[in-house]
Design an enzyme around this catalytic site. Structure first.
Site, PDB file in Angstrom:
ATOM      1  N   LYS A 124       0.845  -1.185   0.000  1.00  0.00           N
ATOM      2  CA  LYS A 124       0.000   0.000   0.000  1.00  0.00           C
ATOM      3  C   LYS A 124       0.885   1.241   0.000  1.00  0.00           C
ATOM      4  O   LYS A 124       1.888   1.302   0.715  1.00  0.00           O
ATOM      5  CB  LYS A 124      -0.891  -0.031   1.245  1.00  0.00           C
ATOM      6  CG  LYS A 124      -1.906   1.094   1.349  1.00  0.00           C
ATOM      7  CD  LYS A 124      -2.765   0.883   2.606  1.00  0.00           C
ATOM      8  CE  LYS A 124      -3.811   1.957   2.787  1.00  0.00           C
ATOM      9  NZ  LYS A 124      -4.636   1.709   3.997  1.00  0.00           N
ATOM     10  N   SER A 136      -9.457   1.543   3.306  1.00  0.00           N
ATOM     11  CA  SER A 136      -8.661   2.347   2.403  1.00  0.00           C
ATOM     12  C   SER A 136      -7.619   1.555   1.608  1.00  0.00           C
ATOM     13  O   SER A 136      -7.014   2.079   0.669  1.00  0.00           O
ATOM     14  CB  SER A 136      -7.943   3.437   3.197  1.00  0.00           C
ATOM     15  OG  SER A 136      -6.992   2.875   4.097  1.00  0.00           O
ATOM     16  N   SER A 140      -9.841  -0.807   7.387  1.00  0.00           N
ATOM     17  CA  SER A 140      -9.221  -0.538   6.089  1.00  0.00           C
ATOM     18  C   SER A 140      -8.504  -1.721   5.468  1.00  0.00           C
ATOM     19  O   SER A 140      -8.103  -1.661   4.306  1.00  0.00           O
ATOM     20  CB  SER A 140      -8.245   0.641   6.209  1.00  0.00           C
ATOM     21  OG  SER A 140      -8.959   1.844   6.357  1.00  0.00           O
TER      22      SER A 140
END
Length: 532
Positions: free
Chosen positions: A151, A232, A256
């Protein structure tokens, strides 16, 4: 890092299908103002690797040896000489090039490609040749040579770390996050960076999940314009679902990892807070943030957790584990009555009972986490400047939330098309003393922990079973670990995850529970349009 167990009076809030944590997004996820990135193009992402990636031609059987295969299966094929770690890395790079941007199947899941990925793969091939030559036992259950995506709020020295924000495009010389150093020490190939909901979904407040200024709008491979990606860690979930890498690393403050894993039919693990180092990860809240693995199956998740430095042994590099004999017989789970309105959850509960689990229905009251948004606001107000000061490129020394907002206003259409309402909320948060703020955090954790532990004591529970990220806020505040595993697809093709929640620092239980359920049901399927 062990969290203190605290007990204070408990308040409850009844809610139907979502957690008590603050609802950050108010805009329907299909209301896309922006699809493609205004800052990236496909060729730029691949850089000096472009020519080799474009010219790569896989052998006839390579796809069958890699797609949807577990780490041990892939490593066994490599060890037997059917392909190399370099071939594996190029295979994934070519899939990203083919599917991810500027075509009718674009997913916009990857922000950057590591220019050193092939060098790292070559090193793994050299080590394998040396091990074979010297008759060493080969480790099929290790992360060595496996291409992993990160990420893009996780620092790497090889690529920019942007958190999806245009203002951080020049954050290019930061040192590796500690978890990246762990992966490299174990020989993982860092393939690249994934798109995310900008600033880990704590920026705009009125934007769809999976959007960032740098990466554009991430789309779900099970329904590009009809199914939410979750956030996210959107790009990490999408990348694993579409087989763009062996696995990915996400991060979670509250939901997330669990959300995009569930939405993309992959296994996501949110560990007990403090299990993995957060140094070198762009923060929301140092109190709640944690990184975690996102994989196609539970076995790979365990292997990756071990590589990240998990303090418990679920599996070792030679495969010692009890996954094959994992059982749910006699395991006592609490289940939320109202969630049974979801037919996939109702069916999953029948499967659990058939496997011998004991289910205790509890009502839908959950802890009222008053001030959850206050906690996030106040933490990010101090944690983001601390990141800029010690872990970002020196260009950002002295920066804070106000400075970022000021920069964004210079080109608002590109840098903040959905606004920056949540950042404004951070600025508007009244100041509080460190001592008062710490007491406030402890009280919230005590509320959440007392809720769970009272139920455990009352019903002699081993754990809890939820859906997706429906109880993520309570688990986050309590520091309870959680793991979601594919639970099936509804009549519109939307994936759902069955989410197991274990007591604080009992993470190892999750792997056995999830492995037993996965073995019994085998729900995950590759997205239809990404099988070629």
């Amino acid at each position: 890092m062990k969290k203190l167990l605290l007990f204070l009076p408990l308040l409850f809030l009844a809610c139907k299908s979502s957690d008590t944590s603050v609802q950050l997004a108010t805009t329907d996820f299909r209301e896309f103002k922006v699809l493609d990135s205004n800052y990236l193009d496909k060729d730029q992402i691949f850089g000096d690797l472009l020519d080799e990636v474009v010219s790569f031609r896989e052998s006839d059987n390579l796809k069958g040896l890699i797609l949807e295969k577990s780490i041990p299966e892939i490593k066994e094929a490599i060890a037997s000489g059917q392909f190399s770690y370099r071939d594996l890395t190029l295979f994934y790079l070519k899939r990203i090039y083919t599917y991810d941007r500027e075509n009718p199947k674009s997913l916009n899941a990857v922000i950057a490609i590591n220019p050193n990925a092939l060098k790292q793969a070559d090193a793994a091939d050299q080590d394998l040749a040396y091990a074979k030559k010297n008759g060493e036992e080969l480790a099929y259950y290790s992360i060595k040579g496996m291409p992993i995506l990160l990420k893009d709020n996780i620092n790497t020295k090889d690529m920019p770390t942007t958190a999806g924000a245009a203002v951080l495009i020049n954050n290019t010389t930061a040192q590796n996050a500690q978890i990246v150093n762990k992966l490299r020490q174990e020989g993982a190939v860092i393939l690249g960076k994934t798109n995310l909901s900008e600033w880990a979904y704590f920026f705009c407040g009125d934007c769809p999940s999976g959007y960032s200024a740098v990466g554009g709008q991430t789309l779900n491979p099970y329904g590009r314009r009809t199914i939410d990606t979750g956030g996210s860690s959107s790009g990490s979930g999408v990348s694993v679902a579409a087989n763009f890498a062996v696995a990915a690393i996400g991060s979670e403050t509250s939901g997330s990892i669990l959300s995009p894993s569930s939405q993309n039919s992959v296994v996501g693990y949110k560990p007990t807070t403090g299990t993995f180092s957060g140094v070198g990860i762009v923060p929301i809240s140092s109190y709640l943030d944690t990184a975690g693995p996102m994989t196609k199956n539970v076995m790979d998740n365990a292997i990756l957790a071990q590589a990240l430095g998990a303090p418990y042994e679920v599996i070792d590099e030679y495969g010692s584990n009890n996954f094959e004999t994992a059982s749910l017989k006699g395991v006592r789970f609490a289940v939320w009555t109202s969630f049974k309105e979801n037919p996939l959850y109702a069916k999953a509960l029948l499967d659990l009972e058939e496997s011998g689990a004991v289910l205790i229905e509890i009502d839908n009251t959950r802890p009222q986490l008053n001030g959850f948004l206050k906690l996030l606001n106040a933490d990010m107000k101090k944690d983001l400047p601390a990141y800029f000061e010690s872990q970002a490129n020196a260009t950002y020394r002295g920066w804070d939330v106000a400075k970022v907002m000021e920069w964004n206003r210079k080109d608002s259409l590109k840098a903040m098309p959905y606004g920056q309402r949540l950042f404004q909320g951070i600025m508007d948060e009244p100041a509080v003393s460190d001592a008062d703020f710490w007491r406030f955090k402890e009280a919230m954790t005590a509320t959440a922990q007392e809720y769970f532990y009272n139920l455990i004591k009352e019903h002699d529970l081993n754990g809890f079973v939820s859906i997706n990220n429906y109880t993520a806020g309570a688990a986050a505040a309590a520091f309870f670990p959680a793991m979601t595993v594919p639970m099936g697809y509804d009549d519109k093709g939307q994936p759902y995850g069955l989410t197991f929640i274990a007591p604080n620092e009992e993470d190892h239980l999750l792997f056995n529970w999830a492995a037993a359920y996965e073995k019994m049901t085998k729900h995950r399927v590759l997205p239809q349009n990404y099988k070629n």
